[in-house]
Every structure is written in structure tokens, then in C-alpha cells.
Design an enzyme around this catalytic site. Structure first.
Site, mmCIF file in Angstrom:
data_model
loop_
_atom_site.group_PDB
_atom_site.id
_atom_site.type_symbol
_atom_site.label_atom_id
_atom_site.label_comp_id
_atom_site.label_asym_id
_atom_site.label_seq_id
_atom_site.Cartn_x
_atom_site.Cartn_y
_atom_site.Cartn_z
ATOM 1 N N SER A 194 10.507 -28.462 -18.470
ATOM 2 C CA SER A 194 11.371 -29.196 -19.398
ATOM 3 C C SER A 194 10.573 -30.319 -20.045
ATOM 4 C CB SER A 194 12.610 -29.717 -18.674
ATOM 5 O OG SER A 194 13.495 -30.350 -19.576
ATOM 6 N N THR A 195 10.925 -31.578 -19.783
ATOM 7 C CA THR A 195 10.273 -32.719 -20.424
ATOM 8 C C THR A 195 8.778 -32.721 -20.121
ATOM 9 O OG1 THR A 195 12.303 -33.949 -20.006
ATOM 10 C CG2 THR A 195 10.382 -35.215 -20.732
ATOM 11 N N HIS A 221 13.096 -25.777 -21.484
ATOM 12 C CA HIS A 221 14.247 -26.366 -22.175
ATOM 13 C C HIS A 221 13.813 -26.766 -23.583
ATOM 14 C CE1 HIS A 221 15.839 -27.731 -17.957
ATOM 15 N NE2 HIS A 221 15.944 -26.431 -18.140
ATOM 16 N N MET A 314 12.977 -33.309 -16.502
ATOM 17 C CA MET A 314 14.076 -34.127 -16.003
ATOM 18 C C MET A 314 15.081 -33.265 -15.248
ATOM 19 S SD MET A 314 15.179 -36.907 -18.904
ATOM 20 C CE MET A 314 15.379 -35.728 -20.227
ATOM 21 N N ASP A 317 17.138 -28.727 -12.535
ATOM 22 C CA ASP A 317 17.217 -27.309 -12.872
ATOM 23 C C ASP A 317 16.089 -26.556 -12.158
ATOM 24 O OD1 ASP A 317 18.091 -24.971 -14.061
ATOM 25 O OD2 ASP A 317 16.896 -25.275 -15.883
#
Length: 376
Positions: A194-195, A221, A314, A317
Site C-alpha cells: 500500500s503506502t 492499493h 498503512m 490489510d
């Protein structure tokens, strides 16, 4: 009054600070965008944060370069499309002025914007954010703050002399549970991020030089218009083919399949073959695509014979999917905190005691190759 509380004219900066050099004091951010509205939106978000200071506001790349020369800037939020000097042209100039500055590209949610953002990441940008609108969501606020803080931490961390850093064995997994044994020989490699994920994915796949004998699926993401550009840029790394996943296609060894934005990438077994199944099931962990459904379905399709790699991001997940995978006999690796922009997703699986190893991004490729290609 500090720079974080002032409305600074475009192209100027607050008095130079030393935080970028010493790691002490507030994170100093330069905002560069030709839109007054966008500059105001981002500035309003940052002014509310006590640990962040606005170092300057600039309307084009040339003014950003002038501000950066004054020193003491940790992070630049840089628009892609601007007059005089656009973001992609400005990027190498900024990195030449200060090679350690962390540049976050702000890109419009368009096909062209996504392609340029990925090109900028390949050219040295640290990350990207979708360009903000006049009225911002809580999700955007969380995202831009997490990326600014994470990139500033990485900048300051890397400014510490190597001799002053903790040994790698200590830095690898603070707070993580002891390692668990590797599971069954994998039939599939599943990567979640993600991030900060795009740069981590680039690093991982660049380092995976040797062919792998299993397919590779990726859930990052990311909005729909960006996932295709991400897949195209991974494909250009050259080590192995990569594409955005297509519903019902057969997963082939040593090829990378990226989950399309707004669709969950899941896996189905049909005979001896593994197939992609894209779904529009509800978001999980506020995300679609999400890592949990990818891992659940992969574990079921492969009888637990999956190697999962959880990269920077973040939230949590991937945690539930990793729990089920390990129970079924699979193996989980996680990126360490020191190399992650945000140690949320990898930290969650590490602290839960699910990981065979928690490693720096530069070490993960070797471990992946070892597990996949050494398995009987």
C-alpha cells in the site's frame, strides 16, 4: 510565528531549518503546485499538524528549486503539470540540488497522470498522491500525512552514519514475534502493498533477477487509472513480464499479474491450472483491491502452498489472510520497519507471529528466490 502557521508567498520559503540535516525538529515541507486552490488545500492540512512545518509554497518547478537551495527541506510535494517548469522536468533538478530530499508527486487521476507519476517514481521520486480536489476526504488527509511522515523518517534515518546505526539483526523486526518455520513448497507468490508500495515493488522485482518457477500476483492499493501504469512500469524493468490481471486468464510461471484498481484479484484452481478471478465484492479493510481476499483465495486454490510477501502500507490489510495462509501451511515474509514508508501492514503480520522472516526491501528478493526455487 513558525512557517506552519504562515501563508507564505509562492516561490518563497520560511527561514531555513536544520531538521533535514539533523533529524531534530518539525518535518519541513515545500508545496509546489501552480493551482492556488491545491496549494491552499494541502497547506491547510499540514498547518493542523504540530510536527509538520511548511517550508515554502511554489507555483512552478523553478521556484521550487530556488526554495530548495535555501536548505532545510525534508519533503517536496510536487505537481506534475505546471507552467515554466513541470514536475517531471523539475524532478532531476531538485534531486541534484539535494539528493536526499524526498519528492512526492501530486498527479491527476487520469491515464496520463498515472503514467507520468510512475515515470517519476522510476526517475527518483519517492512516492505519489492523487492530486487533491477542493474538498478533501479523510482518506486523502491520512494518505498524504502518512507519506510525508514516512518519507521524512526515511530521509533522516539515512542521514545517520552507518556506524551509528543499530546492527541489521536488531533493526530487522523491532516488536516482531519470533520467526516461524517455512511452510509447504509454494505454487504461487502473492505480494501485498500500500503506502510506499510502488517503490518497494520496483526494488523487489529489480532484485528478482533469476526466473521463478511460480506465478506472481500483486495487490497494491491504488486507483484504477494507476494500476495499469504500475504494471507497465514493472514490465519495463525487464526481468519478467508483467500486466494488469484479466479475468479468467491462466496464471503462468515467472509472470507478474497486478490487481486492477477497484477489483479484487482472487485465484481459482481448475484442474492443474490457476486462473484469475476478478470480483467487485465489497471493499475489505476499506480497500478494493484488498490483500486479504487475494491471500484467502490463493491459499484455498493452492492448498496452502503460497508464499506471501507483505510490503509497506498503512493499516492491517493482509493480516487475516496471512493468518489463514499460515494455518494452511503457507509461508509469510514481511518488509522491515527500517525500509518501510509505513510499517502498518508488514508490522501487523510480524507482531502477530506469522512471519518466517522480516527483512529489508533489499534482502527480500534473495529470500523469495531461496524459498521458491529451492523447494522440492
Amino acid at each position: 510565528m513558525s512557517g506552519s502557521r504562515q501563508g507564505l508567498p509562492a516561490g518563497t520559503s520560511a527561514s531555513p531549518g536544520k531538521s533535514g540535516q539533523t533529524g531534530i525538529g518539525p518535518i519541513r515541507v515545500l508545496i509546489c503546485d501552480d493551482s492556488f486552490t491545491v496549494r491552499s488545500v494541502i497547506a491547510r492540512i499540514l498547518r493542523a499538524e504540530p510536527d509538520i512545518e511548511i517550508a515554502g509554497l511554489a507555483a512552478d518547478g523553478e521556484k521550487a528549486a530556488e526554495a530548495l537551495r535555501q536548505g532545510g527541506i525534508d519533503v517536496v510535494v510536487l505537481d506534475v503539470e505546471m507552467p515554466v517548469m513541470d514536475g517531471l522536468t523539475a524532478l532531476p533538478h531538485l534531486l541534484k540540488i539535494d539528493p536526499s530530499v524526498r519528492v512526492i508527486m501530486a498527479s491527476a487521476l487520469t491515464t496520463t497522470g498515472g503514467a507520468i507519476a510512475m515515470q517519476a517514481l522510476q526517475a527518483g521520486a519517492a512516492d505519489y498522491v492523487p492530486k487533491p480536489a477542493a474538498h478533501q476526504t479523510d482518506e486523502f488527509v491520512r494518505e498524504i500525512l502518512a507519506k510525508i511522515r514516512g518519507q521524512a523518517r526515511l530521509r533522516r534515518q539515512r542521514s545517520i552514519p552507518e556506524r551509528a546505526r543499530a546492527p541489521a539483526t536488531v533493526r530487522a523486526a523491532p516488536g516482531a514475534a519470533p520467526a516461524v518455520r517455512a511452510g509447504k513448497a509454494p505454487l504461487l507468490l502473492a505480494v501485498g502493498s500500500s503506502t510506499g508500495g510502488p517503490q518497494a515493488l520496483f526494488s523487489l522485482f529489480r532484485a528478482l533477477g533469476r526466473p521463478l518457477r511460480v506465478p506472481i500476483i500483486v495487490t497494491q492499493h491504488m486507483p484504477p487509472v494507476f494500476t495499469r501504469s504500475l504494471a507497465e512500469h514493472i514490465d519495463r524493468l525487464g526481468a519478467r513480464g508483467c500486466s494488469e490481471a484479466v479475468d479468467d486468464e491462466v496464471l503462468r510461471p515467472d509472470r507478474i499479474y497486478v490487481a486492477p484498481g477497484d477489483r479484487h484479484l482472487t485465484v481459482q484452481a481448475r484442474g492443474q491450472a490457476l486462473h484469475v478471478k476478478l470480483t467487485s465484492e465489497p471493499p475489505e479493510n476499506s480497500c478494493r483491491p484488498a490483500v486479504d481476499p487475494m491471500l484467502r483465495s490463493a491459499s484455498a486454490a493452492c492448498g496452502g502452498r503460497v508464499l506471501a510477501v507483505i510490503l509497506t502500507g498503512m493499516g492491517q490489510d493482509g493480516l487475516r489472510g496471512a493468518q489463514g495462509l499460515v494455518e494452511a501451511g503457507g509461508t509469510v515474509l514481511a518488509q522491515d520497519e527500517a525500509s518501510s514508508v509505513v510499517w502498518g501492514m508488514p508490522g501487523a503480520v510480524a507482531k502477530a507471529g506469522l512471519c518466517h522472516a522480516v527483512l529489508g526491501i533489499d534482502e527480500l528478493a534473495e529470500k523469495v528466490t531461496q524459498i521458491v526455487n529451492s523447494a522440492p
